[in-house]
Write a protein that holds these residues in place. Sequence first.
Motif, PDB file in Angstrom:
ATOM      1  N   GLU A   1      43.094  43.158  37.377  1.00  0.00           N
ATOM      2  CA  GLU A   1      42.888  44.494  38.000  1.00  0.00           C
ATOM      3  C   GLU A   1      42.816  45.672  37.074  1.00  0.00           C
ATOM      4  O   GLU A   1      42.178  46.767  37.222  1.00  0.00           O
ATOM      5  N   VAL A   2      43.736  45.586  36.302  1.00  0.00           N
ATOM      6  CA  VAL A   2      43.948  46.787  35.236  1.00  0.00           C
ATOM      7  C   VAL A   2      42.579  47.020  34.169  1.00  0.00           C
ATOM      8  O   VAL A   2      42.124  47.813  33.975  1.00  0.00           O
ATOM      9  N   LYS A   3      42.095  45.639  33.770  1.00  0.00           N
ATOM     10  CA  LYS A   3      40.923  45.687  33.061  1.00  0.00           C
ATOM     11  C   LYS A   3      39.785  45.454  33.821  1.00  0.00           C
ATOM     12  O   LYS A   3      39.071  44.682  33.877  1.00  0.00           O
ATOM     13  N   ARG A   4      39.307  46.407  34.512  1.00  0.00           N
ATOM     14  CA  ARG A   4      38.302  46.386  35.595  1.00  0.00           C
ATOM     15  C   ARG A   4      36.826  46.439  34.825  1.00  0.00           C
ATOM     16  O   ARG A   4      35.954  46.161  35.385  1.00  0.00           O
ATOM     17  N   GLU A   5      36.766  46.693  33.556  1.00  0.00           N
ATOM     18  CA  GLU A   5      35.415  46.581  32.784  1.00  0.00           C
ATOM     19  C   GLU A   5      35.185  45.094  32.390  1.00  0.00           C
ATOM     20  O   GLU A   5      34.140  44.772  32.010  1.00  0.00           O
ATOM     21  N   TRP A   6      36.142  44.254  32.853  1.00  0.00           N
ATOM     22  CA  TRP A   6      35.892  42.884  32.684  1.00  0.00           C
ATOM     23  C   TRP A   6      35.855  42.154  33.956  1.00  0.00           C
ATOM     24  O   TRP A   6      36.512  42.695  35.226  1.00  0.00           O
ATOM     25  N   ARG A   7      35.150  41.226  34.265  1.00  0.00           N
ATOM     26  CA  ARG A   7      35.435  40.299  35.405  1.00  0.00           C
ATOM     27  C   ARG A   7      36.797  39.476  35.174  1.00  0.00           C
ATOM     28  O   ARG A   7      37.028  39.215  34.032  1.00  0.00           O
ATOM     29  N   SER A   8      37.353  39.115  36.057  1.00  0.00           N
ATOM     30  CA  SER A   8      38.723  37.969  35.901  1.00  0.00           C
ATOM     31  C   SER A   8      38.625  37.074  36.792  1.00  0.00           C
ATOM     32  O   SER A   8      38.036  37.106  37.884  1.00  0.00           O
ATOM     33  N   ALA A   9      39.185  36.052  36.565  1.00  0.00           N
ATOM     34  CA  ALA A   9      39.631  34.858  37.358  1.00  0.00           C
ATOM     35  C   ALA A   9      40.685  34.207  37.143  1.00  0.00           C
ATOM     36  O   ALA A   9      41.070  34.123  35.765  1.00  0.00           O
ATOM     37  N   SER A  10      41.385  33.606  37.733  1.00  0.00           N
ATOM     38  CA  SER A  10      42.651  32.543  37.695  1.00  0.00           C
ATOM     39  C   SER A  10      41.949  31.193  37.509  1.00  0.00           C
ATOM     40  O   SER A  10      41.370  30.713  38.542  1.00  0.00           O
TER      41      SER A  10
ATOM     42  N   ALA B   1      39.139  27.033  39.419  1.00  0.00           N
ATOM     43  CA  ALA B   1      39.600  28.124  39.967  1.00  0.00           C
ATOM     44  C   ALA B   1      40.619  28.006  41.023  1.00  0.00           C
ATOM     45  O   ALA B   1      40.494  27.071  41.950  1.00  0.00           O
ATOM     46  N   ILE B   2      41.542  28.961  40.936  1.00  0.00           N
ATOM     47  CA  ILE B   2      42.718  28.720  41.670  1.00  0.00           C
ATOM     48  C   ILE B   2      42.887  30.332  42.403  1.00  0.00           C
ATOM     49  O   ILE B   2      42.279  31.039  41.960  1.00  0.00           O
ATOM     50  N   SER B   3      43.603  30.384  43.385  1.00  0.00           N
ATOM     51  CA  SER B   3      43.951  31.578  44.152  1.00  0.00           C
ATOM     52  C   SER B   3      44.891  32.455  43.450  1.00  0.00           C
ATOM     53  O   SER B   3      45.541  31.778  42.747  1.00  0.00           O
ATOM     54  N   ARG B   4      44.570  33.748  43.774  1.00  0.00           N
ATOM     55  CA  ARG B   4      45.941  34.706  43.404  1.00  0.00           C
ATOM     56  C   ARG B   4      47.312  34.268  43.647  1.00  0.00           C
ATOM     57  O   ARG B   4      48.051  34.129  42.868  1.00  0.00           O
TER      58      ARG B   4
END
Length: 374
Positions: A33-42, A7-10
Amino acid sequence: MSHQVRAISREEHLRFVAGRSSVSHLQVPSWGEVKREWRSASLGWFDRDGRLTGAGLVLLRPLPGLRRYLAYLPEGPVLDWTDPGLTEDLLRPMAAHLRGLGAFTVRMGPPVVTRRWSAAAVKAAIADPGTHRLAETPATWEDPRALAVGEWLRGAGWRPVEPGGGEGFAPGQPRHVCRLPLAGRSLEEIRGGLNQQWRRNIRKAEKAGVKVVRGAPDDLRTFHELYTETAERDRFVPRPLGYFQRMWAALTAEHPDRMRLYLAHHDGEVLAAATMLTVGDHVWYSYGASTARRREVQPNNALQWRMIGDAHALGARVYDFRGITDSLDEDDPLLGLLRFKTGAGGEAVEYLGEWELPLNRVLHRALGLYLSRR
Protein backbone atom coordinates in the motif's frame (compact mmCIF):
# COMPACT_ATOMS: atom_id res chain seq x y z
CA MET A 1 8.35 -29.78 -7.76
CA SER A 2 7.36 -30.35 -4.14
CA HIS A 3 5.81 -26.89 -3.62
CA GLN A 4 3.03 -24.91 -5.22
CA VAL A 5 2.96 -21.12 -5.32
CA ARG A 6 -0.32 -19.26 -5.38
CA ALA A 7 -1.87 -16.02 -4.21
CA ILE A 8 -2.74 -15.84 -0.51
CA SER A 9 -4.94 -13.43 1.39
CA ARG A 10 -3.64 -10.58 3.49
CA GLU A 11 -4.78 -12.45 6.60
CA GLU A 12 -2.88 -15.61 5.62
CA HIS A 13 0.21 -13.53 4.92
CA LEU A 14 0.02 -11.75 8.29
CA ARG A 15 -0.47 -15.05 10.15
CA PHE A 16 2.66 -16.38 8.49
CA VAL A 17 4.63 -13.25 9.46
CA ALA A 18 3.35 -13.49 13.05
CA GLY A 19 4.62 -17.06 13.26
CA ARG A 20 8.22 -16.04 12.62
CA SER A 21 10.61 -14.06 14.81
CA SER A 22 10.72 -11.41 12.11
CA VAL A 23 10.68 -10.70 8.40
CA SER A 24 11.74 -7.57 6.54
CA HIS A 25 9.39 -4.60 6.81
CA LEU A 26 9.44 -4.69 2.99
CA GLN A 27 7.79 -8.12 3.07
CA VAL A 28 4.59 -7.35 4.98
CA PRO A 29 1.31 -6.73 3.13
CA SER A 30 1.07 -3.06 4.12
CA TRP A 31 4.25 -2.26 2.22
CA GLY A 32 2.35 -2.84 -1.00
CA GLU A 33 0.00 0.00 0.00
CA VAL A 34 2.97 2.30 0.56
CA LYS A 35 4.36 1.58 -2.93
CA ARG A 36 1.17 2.52 -4.75
CA GLU A 37 2.97 3.09 -8.06
CA TRP A 38 3.36 -0.70 -8.13
CA ARG A 39 0.70 -3.38 -8.05
CA SER A 40 1.23 -5.78 -5.17
CA ALA A 41 0.28 -9.34 -4.32
CA SER A 42 0.93 -11.77 -1.48
CA LEU A 43 2.33 -15.14 -2.55
CA GLY A 44 2.31 -18.35 -0.55
CA TRP A 45 4.41 -21.53 -0.86
CA PHE A 46 2.48 -24.70 -0.04
CA ASP A 47 4.05 -28.13 0.45
CA ARG A 48 2.49 -31.43 -0.62
CA ASP A 49 0.46 -31.54 2.59
CA GLY A 50 -1.00 -28.10 1.89
CA ARG A 51 0.97 -26.36 4.63
CA LEU A 52 2.06 -22.76 4.09
CA THR A 53 5.88 -22.89 4.35
CA GLY A 54 6.86 -19.58 2.75
CA ALA A 55 5.45 -16.21 1.81
CA GLY A 56 6.41 -13.13 -0.12
CA LEU A 57 5.18 -9.69 -1.10
CA VAL A 58 5.70 -9.12 -4.82
CA LEU A 59 5.55 -5.66 -6.38
CA LEU A 60 4.61 -5.48 -10.06
CA ARG A 61 5.61 -2.48 -12.21
CA PRO A 62 4.43 -2.31 -15.86
CA LEU A 63 6.81 -1.63 -18.72
CA PRO A 64 5.66 1.68 -20.28
CA GLY A 65 3.00 1.04 -22.91
CA LEU A 66 2.69 -2.68 -22.17
CA ARG A 67 0.80 -4.87 -19.73
CA ARG A 68 3.95 -6.77 -18.87
CA TYR A 69 5.64 -6.40 -15.52
CA LEU A 70 8.87 -6.31 -13.63
CA ALA A 71 8.16 -8.47 -10.56
CA TYR A 72 10.15 -7.40 -7.51
CA LEU A 73 10.36 -9.03 -4.08
CA PRO A 74 12.43 -6.63 -1.93
CA GLU A 75 14.33 -8.46 0.82
CA GLY A 76 12.29 -11.54 0.07
CA PRO A 77 10.69 -13.94 -0.35
CA VAL A 78 10.65 -15.51 3.10
CA LEU A 79 11.69 -19.11 2.48
CA ASP A 80 14.01 -21.78 3.80
CA TRP A 81 17.07 -20.54 1.90
CA THR A 82 19.17 -23.46 3.16
CA ASP A 83 16.97 -26.02 1.35
CA PRO A 84 19.16 -27.87 -1.22
CA GLY A 85 16.10 -28.03 -3.48
CA LEU A 86 15.75 -24.26 -3.36
CA THR A 87 15.89 -23.47 -7.07
CA GLU A 88 13.84 -26.44 -8.27
CA ASP A 89 11.26 -26.77 -5.49
CA LEU A 90 10.79 -23.15 -4.37
CA LEU A 91 11.98 -20.67 -6.99
CA ARG A 92 10.88 -22.45 -10.15
CA PRO A 93 7.19 -22.49 -9.17
CA MET A 94 7.48 -18.84 -8.13
CA ALA A 95 8.85 -17.89 -11.55
CA ALA A 96 6.09 -19.89 -13.27
CA HIS A 97 3.40 -18.19 -11.21
CA LEU A 98 4.80 -14.71 -11.90
CA ARG A 99 5.10 -15.47 -15.61
CA GLY A 100 1.39 -16.23 -15.52
CA LEU A 101 0.77 -12.78 -14.05
CA GLY A 102 2.61 -11.18 -17.00
CA ALA A 103 6.07 -10.77 -15.49
CA PHE A 104 8.95 -10.49 -17.97
CA THR A 105 11.66 -10.34 -15.28
CA VAL A 106 11.74 -11.42 -11.63
CA ARG A 107 13.98 -9.57 -9.21
CA MET A 108 14.41 -10.54 -5.57
CA GLY A 109 16.62 -9.87 -2.56
CA PRO A 110 17.24 -13.09 -0.61
CA PRO A 111 17.37 -12.27 3.12
CA VAL A 112 20.57 -14.29 3.41
CA VAL A 113 23.55 -12.96 5.38
CA THR A 114 26.93 -13.92 3.95
CA ARG A 115 29.40 -12.10 6.24
CA ARG A 116 29.61 -9.88 9.30
CA TRP A 117 32.33 -7.57 10.62
CA SER A 118 32.39 -6.46 14.26
CA ALA A 119 32.58 -2.76 15.10
CA ALA A 120 36.20 -3.26 16.14
CA ALA A 121 37.02 -4.97 12.82
CA VAL A 122 35.44 -2.10 10.87
CA LYS A 123 37.35 0.48 12.92
CA ALA A 124 40.63 -1.32 12.26
CA ALA A 125 39.86 -1.60 8.55
CA ILE A 126 39.12 2.15 8.29
CA ALA A 127 42.40 2.93 10.04
CA ASP A 128 44.40 0.76 7.59
CA PRO A 129 45.40 2.96 4.61
CA GLY A 130 45.92 -0.14 2.50
CA THR A 131 42.32 -1.32 2.87
CA HIS A 132 39.77 0.30 0.57
CA ARG A 133 36.68 -1.92 0.93
CA LEU A 134 35.19 -4.15 3.59
CA ALA A 135 35.63 -7.16 1.32
CA GLU A 136 39.40 -6.73 1.57
CA THR A 137 39.46 -7.37 5.31
CA PRO A 138 38.75 -10.74 6.97
CA ALA A 139 35.15 -11.06 8.18
CA THR A 140 34.45 -11.71 11.84
CA TRP A 141 31.88 -14.31 10.76
CA GLU A 142 30.85 -15.86 7.45
CA ASP A 143 28.38 -18.52 6.38
CA PRO A 144 29.47 -20.99 3.67
CA ARG A 145 25.82 -21.99 3.20
CA ALA A 146 25.08 -18.47 1.94
CA LEU A 147 27.73 -18.83 -0.75
CA ALA A 148 26.12 -22.12 -1.76
CA VAL A 149 22.82 -20.26 -2.28
CA GLY A 150 24.57 -17.99 -4.76
CA GLU A 151 25.89 -20.99 -6.67
CA TRP A 152 22.43 -22.59 -6.76
CA LEU A 153 20.97 -19.36 -8.12
CA ARG A 154 23.61 -19.05 -10.85
CA GLY A 155 23.03 -22.65 -11.86
CA ALA A 156 19.32 -21.94 -12.29
CA GLY A 157 19.86 -18.90 -14.51
CA TRP A 158 19.60 -16.14 -11.91
CA ARG A 159 22.13 -13.33 -12.12
CA PRO A 160 23.29 -10.83 -9.48
CA VAL A 161 22.02 -7.27 -9.93
CA GLU A 162 24.47 -4.40 -9.79
CA PRO A 163 23.77 -2.21 -6.74
CA GLY A 164 21.29 0.54 -7.53
CA GLY A 165 18.50 2.55 -6.07
CA GLY A 166 16.09 5.28 -6.79
CA GLU A 167 12.61 5.22 -8.25
CA GLY A 168 10.79 3.64 -11.15
CA PHE A 169 12.56 0.60 -12.59
CA ALA A 170 15.68 1.04 -10.50
CA PRO A 171 14.68 -0.54 -7.20
CA GLY A 172 17.40 -1.64 -4.91
CA GLN A 173 18.00 -2.39 -1.26
CA PRO A 174 21.39 -2.02 0.42
CA ARG A 175 23.66 -5.03 0.29
CA HIS A 176 25.56 -3.79 3.34
CA VAL A 177 23.82 -2.67 6.53
CA CYS A 178 24.80 -1.92 10.10
CA ARG A 179 23.04 -3.87 12.85
CA LEU A 180 23.34 -3.38 16.59
CA PRO A 181 22.76 -6.66 18.50
CA LEU A 182 20.42 -6.20 21.48
CA ALA A 183 19.47 -9.77 22.44
CA GLY A 184 20.75 -10.92 25.81
CA ARG A 185 22.26 -7.51 26.67
CA SER A 186 21.16 -4.99 29.26
CA LEU A 187 20.80 -1.36 28.25
CA GLU A 188 23.84 -0.60 30.41
CA GLU A 189 25.87 -3.18 28.48
CA ILE A 190 24.70 -1.67 25.19
CA ARG A 191 25.69 1.80 26.38
CA GLY A 192 29.05 0.41 27.39
CA GLY A 193 29.53 -0.78 23.82
CA LEU A 194 29.25 2.74 22.43
CA ASN A 195 32.53 4.35 21.46
CA GLN A 196 33.86 7.36 23.37
CA GLN A 197 32.47 9.87 20.89
CA TRP A 198 28.96 8.45 21.15
CA ARG A 199 29.03 8.44 24.97
CA ARG A 200 30.41 11.99 25.02
CA ASN A 201 27.76 13.23 22.60
CA ILE A 202 24.92 11.62 24.57
CA ARG A 203 26.17 13.34 27.74
CA LYS A 204 26.38 16.66 25.87
CA ALA A 205 22.80 16.29 24.68
CA GLU A 206 21.58 15.43 28.16
CA LYS A 207 23.45 18.37 29.70
CA ALA A 208 22.13 20.76 27.02
CA GLY A 209 18.56 19.69 27.75
CA VAL A 210 17.73 17.89 24.48
CA LYS A 211 14.44 16.06 24.88
CA VAL A 212 13.41 13.24 22.55
CA VAL A 213 9.70 12.52 22.29
CA ARG A 214 7.46 10.30 20.20
CA GLY A 215 5.54 12.07 17.48
CA ALA A 216 2.00 11.80 16.16
CA PRO A 217 0.76 11.83 12.55
CA ASP A 218 0.50 15.64 12.58
CA ASP A 219 4.23 15.81 13.39
CA LEU A 220 5.08 14.29 10.02
CA ARG A 221 4.98 17.83 8.58
CA THR A 222 7.72 18.93 10.98
CA PHE A 223 9.70 15.79 10.15
CA HIS A 224 9.31 16.48 6.44
CA GLU A 225 10.55 20.07 6.75
CA LEU A 226 13.74 18.77 8.34
CA TYR A 227 13.95 15.94 5.82
CA THR A 228 13.68 18.39 2.92
CA GLU A 229 16.45 20.50 4.46
CA THR A 230 18.56 17.35 4.84
CA ALA A 231 17.96 16.42 1.19
CA GLU A 232 19.05 19.84 0.01
CA ARG A 233 22.16 19.72 2.17
CA ASP A 234 23.12 16.16 1.23
CA ARG A 235 22.03 16.46 -2.42
CA PHE A 236 19.42 13.76 -2.78
CA VAL A 237 15.86 13.91 -4.11
CA PRO A 238 13.42 13.88 -1.17
CA ARG A 239 10.20 11.94 -1.07
CA PRO A 240 7.01 14.03 -0.82
CA LEU A 241 5.15 14.48 2.45
CA GLY A 242 2.31 12.34 1.10
CA TYR A 243 4.62 9.33 0.92
CA PHE A 244 5.29 9.45 4.66
CA GLN A 245 1.63 10.10 5.46
CA ARG A 246 0.67 7.07 3.36
CA MET A 247 3.42 5.04 5.01
CA TRP A 248 2.13 5.95 8.49
CA ALA A 249 -1.49 5.17 7.61
CA ALA A 250 -0.72 1.82 5.96
CA LEU A 251 1.80 0.48 8.47
CA THR A 252 0.03 1.53 11.67
CA ALA A 253 -3.30 0.20 10.36
CA GLU A 254 -1.64 -3.20 9.98
CA HIS A 255 -0.06 -3.00 13.45
CA PRO A 256 -0.21 0.03 15.78
CA ASP A 257 3.50 -0.20 16.56
CA ARG A 258 4.72 -0.95 13.03
CA MET A 259 5.90 2.66 12.59
CA ARG A 260 6.98 5.30 15.09
CA LEU A 261 8.17 8.88 14.74
CA TYR A 262 10.69 10.49 17.10
CA LEU A 263 11.53 14.18 17.47
CA ALA A 264 14.53 15.74 19.26
CA HIS A 265 13.58 19.10 20.85
CA HIS A 266 15.87 21.80 22.17
CA ASP A 267 14.80 25.25 23.39
CA GLY A 268 11.43 24.98 21.69
CA GLU A 269 12.76 23.84 18.29
CA VAL A 270 12.86 20.41 16.69
CA LEU A 271 16.46 19.81 15.60
CA ALA A 272 16.25 16.20 14.42
CA ALA A 273 13.62 13.56 13.67
CA ALA A 274 13.51 9.94 12.57
CA THR A 275 11.12 7.11 11.77
CA MET A 276 11.41 3.64 13.30
CA LEU A 277 9.84 0.44 11.97
CA THR A 278 9.21 -2.82 13.82
CA VAL A 279 8.32 -6.32 12.63
CA GLY A 280 8.59 -9.01 15.27
CA ASP A 281 11.86 -8.70 17.16
CA HIS A 282 13.65 -6.65 14.49
CA VAL A 283 13.65 -2.84 14.63
CA TRP A 284 14.81 -0.58 11.79
CA TYR A 285 15.92 3.03 11.77
CA SER A 286 14.15 4.01 8.58
CA TYR A 287 14.39 7.72 7.65
CA GLY A 288 16.31 10.43 9.44
CA ALA A 289 16.34 14.22 9.18
CA SER A 290 18.08 17.09 10.93
CA THR A 291 18.84 20.76 10.71
CA ALA A 292 22.35 22.17 10.50
CA ARG A 293 21.52 24.53 13.36
CA ARG A 294 22.80 23.86 16.88
CA ARG A 295 24.60 20.67 16.01
CA GLU A 296 26.78 21.19 19.08
CA VAL A 297 23.96 19.90 21.32
CA GLN A 298 24.16 16.53 19.52
CA PRO A 299 20.46 15.90 18.80
CA ASN A 300 21.17 12.99 16.44
CA ASN A 301 22.98 10.93 19.07
CA ALA A 302 20.22 11.69 21.57
CA LEU A 303 17.59 10.66 19.03
CA GLN A 304 19.27 7.38 18.17
CA TRP A 305 19.92 6.52 21.80
CA ARG A 306 16.25 7.00 22.67
CA MET A 307 15.24 4.79 19.74
CA ILE A 308 17.75 2.11 20.72
CA GLY A 309 16.42 2.19 24.29
CA ASP A 310 12.83 1.86 23.11
CA ALA A 311 13.77 -0.99 20.78
CA HIS A 312 15.40 -2.74 23.73
CA ALA A 313 12.27 -2.19 25.83
CA LEU A 314 10.19 -3.77 23.06
CA GLY A 315 12.32 -6.91 23.34
CA ALA A 316 13.99 -6.40 19.97
CA ARG A 317 16.75 -8.79 19.02
CA VAL A 318 18.46 -6.26 16.77
CA TYR A 319 18.42 -2.53 16.02
CA ASP A 320 19.06 -2.09 12.32
CA PHE A 321 20.70 1.15 11.15
CA ARG A 322 20.08 0.09 7.53
CA GLY A 323 22.43 0.90 4.67
CA ILE A 324 26.15 1.62 4.87
CA THR A 325 28.89 1.96 2.30
CA ASP A 326 31.42 -0.84 1.89
CA SER A 327 33.98 1.74 0.78
CA LEU A 328 36.63 2.70 3.32
CA ASP A 329 38.22 5.50 1.31
CA GLU A 330 38.55 8.79 3.16
CA ASP A 331 37.16 10.71 0.19
CA ASP A 332 33.91 8.69 0.21
CA PRO A 333 31.21 11.05 1.54
CA LEU A 334 29.39 8.09 3.15
CA LEU A 335 32.35 7.04 5.29
CA GLY A 336 31.24 9.38 8.08
CA LEU A 337 27.90 7.58 8.22
CA LEU A 338 29.69 4.24 8.52
CA ARG A 339 31.73 5.63 11.42
CA PHE A 340 28.61 7.00 13.09
CA LYS A 341 26.66 3.75 12.88
CA THR A 342 29.45 1.37 13.86
CA GLY A 343 30.40 3.81 16.62
CA ALA A 344 27.22 2.70 18.37
CA GLY A 345 28.68 -0.80 18.54
CA GLY A 346 26.94 -2.00 15.41
CA GLU A 347 28.40 -4.66 13.16
CA ALA A 348 28.66 -4.40 9.39
CA VAL A 349 26.52 -7.05 7.72
CA GLU A 350 26.69 -8.20 4.10
CA TYR A 351 23.70 -9.80 2.40
CA LEU A 352 23.76 -12.01 -0.69
CA GLY A 353 22.46 -9.06 -2.70
CA GLU A 354 19.72 -8.78 -5.28
CA TRP A 355 19.24 -11.27 -8.14
CA GLU A 356 17.12 -11.34 -11.26
CA LEU A 357 15.78 -13.94 -13.67
CA PRO A 358 14.73 -12.85 -17.20
CA LEU A 359 11.51 -14.61 -18.24
CA ASN A 360 11.29 -12.78 -21.59
CA ARG A 361 14.74 -11.82 -22.80
CA VAL A 362 13.48 -9.38 -25.45
CA LEU A 363 11.50 -7.36 -22.90
CA HIS A 364 14.29 -7.73 -20.35
CA ARG A 365 16.71 -6.14 -22.84
CA ALA A 366 14.11 -3.47 -23.59
CA LEU A 367 14.04 -2.64 -19.89
CA GLY A 368 17.81 -2.24 -19.89
CA LEU A 369 17.60 0.06 -22.91
CA TYR A 370 14.82 2.10 -21.27
CA LEU A 371 16.87 2.55 -18.09
CA SER A 372 20.00 3.55 -20.01
CA ARG A 373 18.11 6.40 -21.72
CA ARG A 374 16.40 7.80 -18.61
